[in-house]
Design a protein around this motif. Structure first.
Motif, short mmCIF file in Angstrom:
data_model
loop_
_atom_site.label_atom_id
_atom_site.label_comp_id
_atom_site.label_asym_id
_atom_site.label_seq_id
_atom_site.Cartn_x
_atom_site.Cartn_y
_atom_site.Cartn_z
N PHE A 52 -2.17 28.21 -13.23
CA PHE A 52 -3.33 28.06 -12.36
C PHE A 52 -3.09 26.99 -11.31
O PHE A 52 -3.53 27.12 -10.17
N THR A 53 -2.37 25.94 -11.67
CA THR A 53 -2.03 24.91 -10.70
C THR A 53 -1.21 25.49 -9.56
O THR A 53 -1.45 25.19 -8.38
N VAL A 54 -0.25 26.34 -9.88
CA VAL A 54 0.57 26.98 -8.84
C VAL A 54 -0.32 27.86 -7.96
O VAL A 54 -0.22 27.82 -6.73
N THR A 68 10.03 23.87 -2.35
CA THR A 68 9.08 22.81 -2.05
C THR A 68 8.00 22.75 -3.12
O THR A 68 7.60 21.66 -3.56
N LEU A 69 7.54 23.91 -3.55
CA LEU A 69 6.56 23.97 -4.64
C LEU A 69 7.13 23.29 -5.89
O LEU A 69 6.47 22.46 -6.52
N ALA A 70 8.36 23.63 -6.24
CA ALA A 70 9.00 23.06 -7.44
C ALA A 70 9.10 21.55 -7.33
O ALA A 70 8.76 20.82 -8.28
N ARG A 71 9.56 21.05 -6.19
CA ARG A 71 9.71 19.60 -6.03
C ARG A 71 8.35 18.90 -6.03
O ARG A 71 8.20 17.83 -6.61
N THR A 72 7.35 19.51 -5.39
CA THR A 72 6.03 18.90 -5.33
C THR A 72 5.41 18.76 -6.71
O THR A 72 4.80 17.74 -7.03
N ALA A 78 14.71 26.37 -12.35
CA ALA A 78 14.80 27.53 -13.25
C ALA A 78 13.44 27.88 -13.83
O ALA A 78 13.08 29.06 -13.96
N HIS A 79 12.65 26.86 -14.18
CA HIS A 79 11.30 27.11 -14.71
C HIS A 79 10.39 27.67 -13.63
O HIS A 79 9.54 28.52 -13.90
N THR A 80 10.58 27.17 -12.40
CA THR A 80 9.78 27.68 -11.28
C THR A 80 10.05 29.15 -11.07
O THR A 80 9.12 29.94 -10.87
N THR A 81 11.31 29.54 -11.13
CA THR A 81 11.68 30.95 -10.94
C THR A 81 10.99 31.82 -11.99
O THR A 81 10.40 32.85 -11.64
N LYS A 82 11.01 31.41 -13.24
CA LYS A 82 10.36 32.19 -14.31
C LYS A 82 8.85 32.23 -14.11
O LYS A 82 8.22 33.28 -14.30
N LEU A 83 8.26 31.10 -13.73
CA LEU A 83 6.83 31.04 -13.50
C LEU A 83 6.43 31.95 -12.35
O LEU A 83 5.46 32.72 -12.45
N VAL A 84 7.19 31.90 -11.26
CA VAL A 84 6.90 32.76 -10.11
C VAL A 84 7.04 34.22 -10.50
O VAL A 84 6.20 35.06 -10.14
N GLN A 85 8.06 34.56 -11.26
CA GLN A 85 8.24 35.95 -11.69
C GLN A 85 7.04 36.43 -12.50
O GLN A 85 6.58 37.56 -12.32
N ARG A 103 17.93 32.33 2.47
CA ARG A 103 18.04 31.53 1.25
C ARG A 103 16.68 31.05 0.77
O ARG A 103 16.53 30.61 -0.36
N SER A 104 15.68 31.11 1.64
CA SER A 104 14.34 30.63 1.29
C SER A 104 13.51 31.74 0.69
O SER A 104 13.71 32.92 0.98
N VAL A 105 12.57 31.35 -0.13
CA VAL A 105 11.57 32.27 -0.66
C VAL A 105 10.21 31.64 -0.37
O VAL A 105 9.96 30.49 -0.76
N LEU A 106 9.37 32.36 0.35
CA LEU A 106 8.03 31.88 0.68
C LEU A 106 7.04 32.52 -0.28
O LEU A 106 7.12 33.72 -0.57
N LEU A 107 6.09 31.74 -0.74
CA LEU A 107 5.12 32.23 -1.71
C LEU A 107 3.72 32.19 -1.13
O LEU A 107 3.34 31.22 -0.46
N SER A 108 2.96 33.23 -1.42
CA SER A 108 1.56 33.32 -0.99
C SER A 108 0.77 34.05 -2.05
O SER A 108 1.33 34.80 -2.85
N LEU A 109 -0.54 33.83 -2.02
CA LEU A 109 -1.42 34.55 -2.94
C LEU A 109 -1.63 35.98 -2.44
O LEU A 109 -1.69 36.23 -1.24
N THR A 110 -1.76 36.89 -3.39
CA THR A 110 -2.20 38.24 -3.07
C THR A 110 -3.73 38.23 -3.10
O THR A 110 -4.34 37.22 -3.47
N ALA A 111 -4.34 39.35 -2.76
CA ALA A 111 -5.80 39.45 -2.87
C ALA A 111 -6.23 39.22 -4.31
O ALA A 111 -7.23 38.53 -4.58
N ALA A 112 -5.47 39.76 -5.28
CA ALA A 112 -5.79 39.56 -6.70
C ALA A 112 -5.65 38.08 -7.08
O ALA A 112 -6.44 37.56 -7.87
#
Length: 159
Positions: A52-54, A68-72, A78-85, A103-112
């Motif tokens: 929920f924090t993510v 950036t999310l992982a560092r923040t 590795a845990h961030t990758t699993k959490l994002v998946q 090399r970058s991966v940008l993350l955003s919320l979906t409507a759900a």
């Protein structure tokens, strides 16, 4: 500093001695109390604090780089990758690889993901309000300021 803490556990007084002066120990004790409150509030849901924090952070920062999310949030890559998946599979976030930096991966919320955030926002904030029980507003401000000094380069502003 050597006063018993907590006063009673299973009807016995437990002496913790110098542990009461350990920032790490006291943070851990506070963390477990906060997690207990969180899980009581969300017992009948699939909401987890880290996930929920993510979702919360991505709701405020659409298009945030995964690194950036992982560092923040001090999450190992590795845990961030699993959490994002997990959150992608749940349909709450989407990953985008920008053409200009593959090399970058940008993350955003979906409507759900936005709906999930909106659905649980008030309960999430209620847990944080419960963490402050027994503290005056000034004590909360002081505590957050001190914790900020320990976790950030400079203390964040207190609400």
């Amino acid at each position: 500093m050597n006063a018993p803490f907590p006063a009673t556990v299973d009807e016995e007084i437990v002496e913790l001695g110098d542990l009461r002066g350990s920032v790490g120990f006291m943070l851990r004790m506070s963390q477990t109390r906060a997690y207990d409150q969180f899980f009581r509030e969300f017992a009948d849901s699939d909401v987890r604090p880290g996930e929920f924090t993510v979702i919360w952070v991505l709701g405020l920062n659409p298009g945030l780089k995964q690194g950036t999310l992982a560092r923040t949030l001090n999450i190992k890559p590795a845990h961030t990758t699993k959490l994002v998946q997990r959150l992608v599979r749940a349909g709450y976030i989407k990953r985008t690889v920008p053409a200009e930096d593959r090399r970058s991966v940008l993350l955003s919320l979906t409507a759900a993901g936005q709906t999930h955030l909106d659905t649980y926002r008030a309960s999430f904030l209620a847990v944080h309000a419960a963490e402050r029980i027994g503290l005056t507003p000034q004590e909360v401000e002081q505590l957050l300021g001190l914790l900020g000094k320990l976790t950030f380069k400079e203390a964040p502003e207190c609400p």
